[in-house]
Structure formats: structure tokens, C-alpha cells
Design an enzyme around this catalytic site. Structure first.
Site, PDB file in Angstrom:
ATOM      1  N   ASP A 354       0.826  -1.213   0.000  1.00 17.40           N
ATOM      2  CA  ASP A 354       0.000   0.000   0.000  1.00 17.40           C
ATOM      3  C   ASP A 354       0.858   1.261   0.000  1.00 17.40           C
ATOM      4  OD1 ASP A 354      -1.375  -2.284   0.990  1.00 17.40           O
ATOM      5  OD2 ASP A 354      -3.048  -1.003   1.547  1.00 17.40           O
ATOM      6  N   GLU A 492      -6.212 -10.832  -5.023  1.00 18.73           N
ATOM      7  CA  GLU A 492      -5.989 -11.905  -4.054  1.00 18.73           C
ATOM      8  C   GLU A 492      -7.026 -13.025  -4.126  1.00 18.73           C
ATOM      9  OE1 GLU A 492      -5.885  -9.787  -0.333  1.00 18.73           O
ATOM     10  OE2 GLU A 492      -3.758  -9.338  -0.615  1.00 18.73           O
ATOM     11  N   LYS A 613     -10.607  -9.360  -7.315  1.00 14.75           N
ATOM     12  CA  LYS A 613     -10.880  -8.564  -6.124  1.00 14.75           C
ATOM     13  C   LYS A 613     -10.635  -7.082  -6.411  1.00 14.75           C
ATOM     14  CE  LYS A 613      -9.372  -8.160  -1.310  1.00 14.75           C
ATOM     15  NZ  LYS A 613      -8.382  -8.565  -0.316  1.00 14.75           N
ATOM     16  N   GLN A 614      -9.605  -6.805  -7.208  1.00 12.34           N
ATOM     17  CA  GLN A 614      -9.193  -5.413  -7.425  1.00 12.34           C
ATOM     18  C   GLN A 614      -8.380  -5.351  -8.713  1.00 12.34           C
ATOM     19  OE1 GLN A 614      -6.851  -6.386  -3.793  1.00 12.34           O
ATOM     20  NE2 GLN A 614      -5.658  -4.619  -4.434  1.00 12.34           N
TER      21      GLN A 614
HETATM   22  C1  BGC Z   1      -5.786  -5.805  -0.553  1.00 18.15           C
HETATM   23  C2  BGC Z   1      -4.276  -5.624  -0.685  1.00 18.15           C
HETATM   24  C3  BGC Z   1      -3.820  -4.625   0.349  1.00 18.15           C
HETATM   25  C4  BGC Z   1      -4.249  -5.049   1.725  1.00 18.15           C
HETATM   26  C5  BGC Z   1      -3.881  -4.050   2.781  1.00 18.15           C
HETATM   27  C6  BGC Z   1      -6.110  -6.201   0.866  1.00 18.15           C
HETATM   28  O1  BGC Z   1      -7.492  -6.296   1.013  1.00 18.15           O
HETATM   29  O2  BGC Z   1      -6.222  -6.820  -1.422  1.00 18.15           O
HETATM   30  O3  BGC Z   1      -3.964  -5.173  -1.984  1.00 18.15           O
HETATM   31  O4  BGC Z   1      -2.437  -4.531   0.302  1.00 18.15           O
HETATM   32  O5  BGC Z   1      -5.646  -5.204   1.753  1.00 18.15           O
HETATM   33  O6  BGC Z   1      -4.521  -2.833   2.560  1.00 18.15           O
END
Ligand code: BGC
Length: 809
Positions: A354, A492, A613-614
Site C-alpha cells: 500500500d 488476491e 478482487k481489485q
Molecule cells: C488488498 C491488498 C492490500 C491489503 C492491505 C487487501 O485487502 O487486497 O492489496 O495490500 O488489503 O490494505
């Protein structure tokens, strides 16, 4: 309401933990959630105090496996201050609340609460409270409570002290895990006004000293009510009983000094806590200095935005949290920047990728802070080297989640609250963290031109991560390209191929492109280092010609999977996955952000589906400008048609559930130049993500600092098109229709400048400073800007030169 205030009306027990997280006050060294004074951890409240980077490791046995977790430790509660009348508590939980307002003053960093209560005898009392965690003196915080009996006279009992009966119990799904991290060493009365509590973390053996001073005033004049001491092994307080008169104001003022055995410039934590408290000014004096310190932060870091109502306020709140987490008090603390700030216990205070979303907002305003945060990684290079070696690789392999010493802290088991099942967590396979770190090093260098840092530290970070990528990549003869196997991308949800026994995916496009980029940067670094340093580093790291040639080759021949139709595949084999029945899930569930949990609870797995997820492959459009991407793909020898980008964005957008708050930031960014409506939709979601807790319950466990900083960055870099590349600072503004004017200050290579953007004009004024000019580019024009001078560009005359696609510039 002024956009400098964040206000809540009414006491809402079910929203209290959310407010606590959002109203956390901190100074980069420590932070305290906005819990009511005197509250204890229960269904409604969770008082939490965290010192940056203070962790403890504990083991728990689950399903016959012992798992270890390292947590940021919830420290003894200095907010312990209770009021009682006739033996009954006087607070919002136990009495009738007639009026209640809570307000966070963002300009001054002060949290206040005012309320009017009616007790069971029908007596009305007004209570007002103010507090701050000093931005001027890192070890100090202060709380002031004023009580006015409105229609009665009698006696009030006040208990004020430090409560060490705390655990890490904020996050419900961690509650089966060991939550006790402290043992108690000492409680002591220092003098008539001050008490002290000393605790120690169980495993990391860090000593924590909290000393508090409580004073009493009647209508502003000091009074000396009789006090008794309440002392136990794990908590200590002064109790005072005093007579109160109808209509008079009685003030209780509490000052905290917090030290730990890990602090710099101390003799010993307990000694310094006592000493600092003895010298500490009163509430008002401390407040004055604190407000000046915040003033200075806002002067550097404020962003003025005119237009859509409400946005400026939230963006200020998010900026506020950024500097509460990382400030000048973070310098030399040897901490990274945690995904959830120091505002709660979710993700255990760990440091993830992050930082990639957070660094840009810091590096242009507090480059020395980013340097210090990068040093957190540098100091953990040896641990990363051990990790690489253990896994059979060369160089340095940084962990996906990092805590105290840089070993892998990602949990091994993960509780799905939907099914109640503990399942295996393979997210440590997100090796792309080893691209985020060198990316941040490179950005720091681009913005600051800090050659000392690059020479001594940054170069080694880039070379050692490059070396890791170089050893991870395997040559595939049939393809004539290099591959990276068995990893996970930012998405993820996908941990393995359907029905595979082993976790991991092959050729995650984002990972492969980033690996190639890191290797390429490593070659650049070797070019630009002074001869002597290059020689030293190559010798020190035993990097020979052959290895460098291999890096060059891999950086040019990395495999990137594409679908038949020219779209980059998230990973190899993605196109063979099944389409998810989105319609069914949308109809069946109110919230489908966490499709992974839904599918697991149904006995299924997201591994089978095209569901992200993202942003994963799309991260490339977030991190690189159109020109950079063209260069990257040309170097890789892949045909690259920017015209395909919009289609690719649409493709993944329709298959993404946005289960991470980071996703809105990325999508808003990459849509900003082609689909303004879509971009605004995601911008708005990013703005709302924490203030409205859009993920339903995650913000109370800790704010999402990546999304907060990313939202600020959308204003700072995305809408202004700010980009430091080569030796030029580029600007390429494009304001959303909702904003009429945007202005901010940034620092580039030691020159501070004020940038102002409207839909017609761009103004860049260099503030007086070091006598040095910098190059500013807008479109095809590059001009030199000297301190004290202003450049103006007519945005109507020369439209931005970016292609009409989706990339950021
Ligand atoms: C996200 C990650 C992120 C982590 C901490 C997770 O839900 O998928 O990309 O680094 O949260 O914020």
C-alpha cells in the site's frame, strides 16, 4: 459546516467504533482512537493507543496447527477518566443523552465532544471534552473535560489514571487468536498529581511507560480536591471527590507522557516519561504549540479544491490521517507505513505494498519522511536476503506483510467470517511487493534527485530486488521468453489454478511487467552511479558481467500473456476460467465485494472464475504513463496499441468486485481521461470508502490509509497530470467537471511551488528558495522555472497531448 470540521450529531452506539477510528488522533509516533474517556473495550467502544511500529509476536493453536502472528500492540489506556455522581456513572452510555456533538477540527488536530445528559434523578449536566495528540512534542497528549451541573449542586467523583487491562481484541475474526501482549511491571504514584504505569510486551520485551498528570480547575482557577490513590498491579488512578455548584464549570485536565524502550534520545523509558511530564506545559500551552505544528503541515500539504461540496472536507480528513501516520516524528523511528494507519488492529499494523499508493502524497511534500520510510526497507534487506535464499533464489525477497524485523508476517490461516471456517492463506505469494519497493525508491529519486540516498541505500534496494527477479524468472525454450511461475498478483481472489494441488499462478502479467521494469531500472542505476560506488556495490554484492547481461536479456524477453483479442491476460490461463454469474450473486447478496468469502461459504472457490478482487493487470495503467507503457512494451518486443486500452479496462472492470478499497482509486485514475463519469463514480466511492465504511464494518477496525492517500493523490497527481520523469516535472491537467479550481503546493528537487489549475489555466509559481531553476513541461512546451517566478499556460490554447485513451497522461 466549514470544510475544516468533521462533525457528528447524536450519540449512536452502533457507529461509535467507526467514529473512533475516523477520529483517531496521532502524530506519527503514537495514536489514540477517538474513544470516549473512561470507556472500556466492549460492544460499543474500543479505546486503543498504538505506538508506531511497536509489535509483539504470539502463537495460537488452531486446528492442531500453531500459528504465529505479530501484532501492533494496544497499549495501556491513558484515556481512563470517569465521572460519577452518587456512585452512578455520568456518561453517554449510562444516562439519557439530550444533546451530543462530536467534532474533529482538522486544521488544529483537536477532537471535541459536547453533551448534555439527564441522570435518573432528572438532573442535567453538560460535559465538554477536548483532546489532542501533540504534533509538536511526540511523546505528549492532553485531554480536558469540563463538567457543568446545569440545575443541581452536589458532589462529583472523578477517577483519572492509566488502565493497563487492555488486550488486542478489536477485530472479531482475530479473537480466537492470542490477544494478550502485555505484562505489568509497575504502577506508582509519582506525586499528588501524577501516576505512572509501566508495562512490557511479552515477546518483544519492549518497555512502555505512561505517566499522566491530572489537575482540577473551577471556572478556570486551580483547585485541590482531596485525592485518594487507586492502585492495582495493572492500573493506577487518582480519585477525587469534590463539591460542585449549579451553573459553575469544573475542568479536569490530563496530560500524558508516553515513552518506550525503543525510543531515541532517552536515558530510559520510565525515567524520561517522568521527566518529560514534570516539564510539560498545561493543556493550553501544549495546545498552542500543537496548533502551530499542524499549521505548518497544512501550509505544505493542503489541497484547495473548489466545486463539488463535501469533497474538500473528506480529502482534508484523509490528508489529516496521512500525516498522523507519517510525519516528521516518524523520521528515524525505523517504521514503515501501515495499511490501516495506527488506528486499529486490522492487518495487525503490517506494512504492505500500500506504500505504493501512499508515497506519492508524501514524497512531493515531505521527501525526508519517504526517505526514512525507505530506510525501514533498507534495514530489512538482510532478512529479505535470507528469505530469498531459503526459497532458493538470489537477491532480496521482501515479505508481502512486514512488521518488526522484516520476516514474512502474512497469516497462514484465514477465517472466513461468512462460513466460520479457517482456510489456508497463500497471499504471501504476492511477490510483486518486490517491485513496489524499487518503484518507490525510483520515484523518490525522480522527485528529489537525492543522489546520496540512491548511492548509499536506494541502489542496493533496486539491485537486490532486481537480482531476486533475475533468479525467479525461468527461461522457456519453446517460447523463447522468460516466465515467472507460482505467484499471486494483486488480485488476491486467485491463489491457485482450479483443482490444482499446489498454490500459485503462472505469469501474472502485472508481476512480469514489473519484474522487467525493475531489471531495467537496475541497469539504469548501474549507469548513473558514480564509478567508485558502482564498483563498490558490484563487488560487495558479487554481481558480475554475466548476471547483468542476464538481467538485460530478461528485461527484454519477459513473457506477458495476452488473450487472443489483444487484451493482456491477468495470468496465464485466465481466459480458460468460467465466467461468474454476476447477475445471480447481485440478486442473492446485498454486498458482493468479497466474492471470495461468498464462494468459499458456498463450498466453491474464486479460483474457478473470472472474478477479480481489485485492479491487477490494470495496475500498469495506474503506475505508468502512456509514454512509459509504450517504451516498456516496445522493449519487451510486444506490439502495443494504446487504442486497445479502453477495451481492456472495460473487460476487467466487468469482472471486478472491488473487494479492496484500493480498487476504486485505481479505477478512478485509469478512467479519468476517457470516461469522466465512470472515473467520478470511482472517485466518489474512494471518497466515501472510509467515511461511510462502505465495506460494512472494516473501517472501525482501522482506516484504509492506501485508499485515503490514493484519494488525495487523485487530486494531487491525477487531475493535474503531475509526473516527475527524467529531469523534468510534467503537468498535464484535466479537471473533472465537478471541480472548477484545484491548487496545492509541491516540492520538486528542493524547489517549492504553488500549482493552480482551472479548466482554462495552469499556473506554476516557484516560491523563493534555493537559487536553482527546474524544468517544467506542459504538452510540448518545456520551460525553465526560477525561484520567485511564475509560469502560466493557457490550457485552451494547447490541449493536453495525451492520446485519447485511458492512461494517466
Ligand atoms: C488488498 C491488498 C492490500 C491489503 C492491505 C487487501 O485487502 O487486497 O492489496 O495490500 O488489503 O490494505
Amino acid at each position: 459546516m466549514s470544510s475544516w470540521y468533521f462533525r457528528y450529531e447524536g450519540f449512536e452506539p452502533d457507529k461509535e467504533k467507526l467514529r473512533e477510528a475516523l477520529c483517531t488522533l496521532g502524530n506519527g509516533y503514537f495514536a489514540t482512537r477517538g474513544a470516549a474517556p473512561g470507556s472500556v473495550a466492549n460492544e460499543v467502544h474500543y479505546p486503543g493507543t498504538y505506538r508506531a511500529g511497536l509489535y509483539d509476536r504470539q502463537g495460537t493453536t488452531i486446528n492442531d496447527t500453531t500459528v504465529e502472528n505479530e501484532d501492533v500492540v494496544n497499549l495501556p489506556n491513558w484515556l481512563w477518566l470517569t465521572l460519577r455522581v452518587d456512585g452512578r456513572p455520568l456518561d453517554a452510555d449510562s444516562t439519557e443523552v439530550l444533546e451530543y456533538t462530536q467534532e474533529l477540527d482538522l486544521a488544529r488536530g483537536v477532537l471535541s465532544r459536547t453533551m448534555r445528559l439527564r441522570d435518573s434523578q432528572g438532573r442535567e449536566t453538560s460535559i465538554s471534552e477536548r483532546r489532542f495528540v501533540s504534533m509538536a512534542s511526540r511523546h505528549l497528549a492532553a485531554l480536558q473535560v469540563t463538567v457543568t451541573p446545569l440545575d443541581w449542586s452536589g458532589q462529583i467523583e472523578v477517577v483519572s489514571g492509566v488502565d493497563g487491562r487492555v488486550q488486542n481484541t478489536l477485530v472479531e475474526r482475530y479473537r480466537e487468536l492470542e490477544s494478550q501482549h502485555l505484562e505489568h511491571e509497575l504502577t506508582e504514584e509519582i506525586d499528588d498529581e501524577c501516576v505512572l504505569l509501566v508495562a512490557r510486551t511479552l515477546q518483544s520485551r519492549i518497555r512502555i511507560a505512561e505517566a499522566v498528570r491530572t489537575r482540577f480547575y473551577e471556572n478556570g482557577d486551580g483547585i485541590e480536591p482531596e485525592r485518594t490513590l487507586e492502585q492495582e498491579e495493572d492500573r493506577i488512578a487518582h480519585k477525587a471527590l469534590f463539591d460542585v455548584e449549579e451553573g459553575e464549570a469544573y475542568t479536569i485536565e490530563k496530560v500524558l507522557a508516553l515513552f518506550t524502550s525503543r525510543d531515541h534520545a532517552i536515558s530510559e523509558a520510565v525515567y524520561d516519561a517522568r521527566r518529560t511530564l514534570a516539564h510539560a506545559d498545561g493543556f493550553d500551552g501544549l495546545l498552542d504549540a500543537h496548533v502551530v505544528a499542524w499549521d505548518h503541515i497544512w501550509e505544505r500539504c493542503g489541497i484547495e479544491v473548489e466545486g463539488r461540496d463535501g469533497t474538500a472536507r473528506v480529502v482534508r480528513l484523509y490528508t489529516f490521517h496521512l500525516f498522523q501516520t507519517a510525519s516528521s516524528h516518524t523520521l528515524d523511528l525505523d517504521v514503515g507505513i501501515p495499511a490501516r494507519g495506527w488506528t486499529g488492529e486490522a492487518y495487525r499494523g503490517h506494512i504492505f505494498w500500500d506504500e505504493l499508493f501512499i508515497f506519492p502524497t508524501l514524497v512531493y511534500r515531505f521527501p525526508e519522511v519517504t526517505r526514512s520510510l525507505l530506510m525501514y526497507r533498507y534495514r530489512r534487506l538482510d532478512e529479505a536476503r535470507v528469505a530469498a535464499k531459503k526459497a532458493g533464489y538470489a537477491g532480496a525477497m521482501f515479505p508481502w506483510q512486514s512488521g518488526s524485523n522484516g520476516e514474512e508476517e502474512t497469516q497462514e490461516l484465514h477465517l472466513n467470517p461468512k462460513s466460520g471456517r479457517w482456510t489456508r492463506d497463500d497471499s504471501h505469494r504476492q511477490r510483486h511487493i518486490n517491485a513496489a519497493i524499487p518503484y518507490n525508491v525510483w520515484q523518490h529519486f525522480q522527485v528529489t534527485n537525492d543522489r546520496d540516498f540512491l548511492d548509499f541505500y536506494g541502489a542496493e534496494l533496486i539491485l537486490e530486488t532486481a537480482r531476486f527477479w533475475g533468479s525467479l524468472a525461468e527461461y522457456d525454450r519453446s517460447r523463447g521468453r522468460y516466465e515467472i511461475l507460482g505467484v499471486m498478483g494483486p488480485d488476491e481472489f486467485h491463489e491457485a489454478y482450479p483443482d490444482a494441488e499446489e498454490p500459485g499462478l503462472d505469469n501474472n502479467a502485472y508481476t512480469n511487467v514489473m519484474a522487467s521494469w525493475v531489471l531495467w531500472r537496475a541497469l539504469d542505476v548501474l549507469e548513473i552511479l558514480p564509478e567508485q560506488r558502482r564498483h563498490e556495490l558490484l563487488e560487495h554484492l558479487s554481481i558480475g558481467r554475466e548476471e547483468i547481461d542476464r538481467w538485460r536479456e530478461i528485461s527484454q524477453k519477459m513473457f506477458v500473456p495476452f488473450h487472443g483479442d489483444g487484451i493482456i491476460s491477468q495470468f496465464e490461463g485466465w481466459e480458460e476460467l468460467e465466467e461468474l454469474d454476476w447477475k445471480r450473486y447481485r440478486e442473492e447478496y446485498d454486498d458482493i465485494h468479497r466474492m471470495d468469502r461468498i464462494l468459499e461459504a458456498e463450498g466453491d472457490t474464486p479460483d474457478r472464475y473470472k472474478v477479480s478482487k481489485q485492479a491487477d493487470a490494470l495496475m500498469l495503467f495506474f503506475l505508468f504513463s502512456a509514454e512509459e507503457l509504450t517504451e516498456i512494451f516496445e522493449r519487451l518486443g510486444y506490439p502495443w496499441d494504446p487504442e486497445a486500452i479502453p477495451e481492456m479496462i472495460d473487460y476487467y472492470l466487468h469482472r471486478t468486485s472491488h473487494g479492496s478499497t484500493l480498487s476504486s482509486v485505481v479505477h478512478s485514475w485509469i478512467l479519468s481521461r476517457r470516461n469522466r463519469e465512470g472515473s467520478w463514480h470511482f472517485f466518489y466511492r474512494a471518497v466515501e470508502s472510509d467515511v461511510s465504511d462502505i465495506q460494512g464494518g472494516t473501517t472501525p477496525e482501522g482506516i484504509h490509509l492506501g485508499a485515503m492517500a490514493g484519494t488525495v493523490d487523485l487530486l494531487l497527481r491525477c487531475y493535474s497530470g503531475l509526473e516527475a520523469r527524467g529531469d523534468v516535472l510534467r503537468l498535464n491537467p484535466s479537471l473533472p467537471d465537478e471541480f472548477s479550481c484545484l491548487s496545492f503546493r509541491v516540492q520538486y528537487r528542493n524547489v517549492w511551488m504553488q500549482v493552480k489549475v482551472t479548466s482554462e489555466r495552469l499556473e506554476v509559481a516557484a516560491l523563493p528558495g534555493w537559487e536553482k531553476s527546474i524544468d517544467i513541461a506542459y504538452g510540448d512546451e518545456t520551460e525553465s522555472l526560477a525561484p520567485g517566478r511564475t509560469l502560466e499556460f493557457d490550457l485552451k490554447k494547447q490541449p493536453p497531448t495525451a492520446p485519447k485513451d485511458a492512461t494517466r497522461n
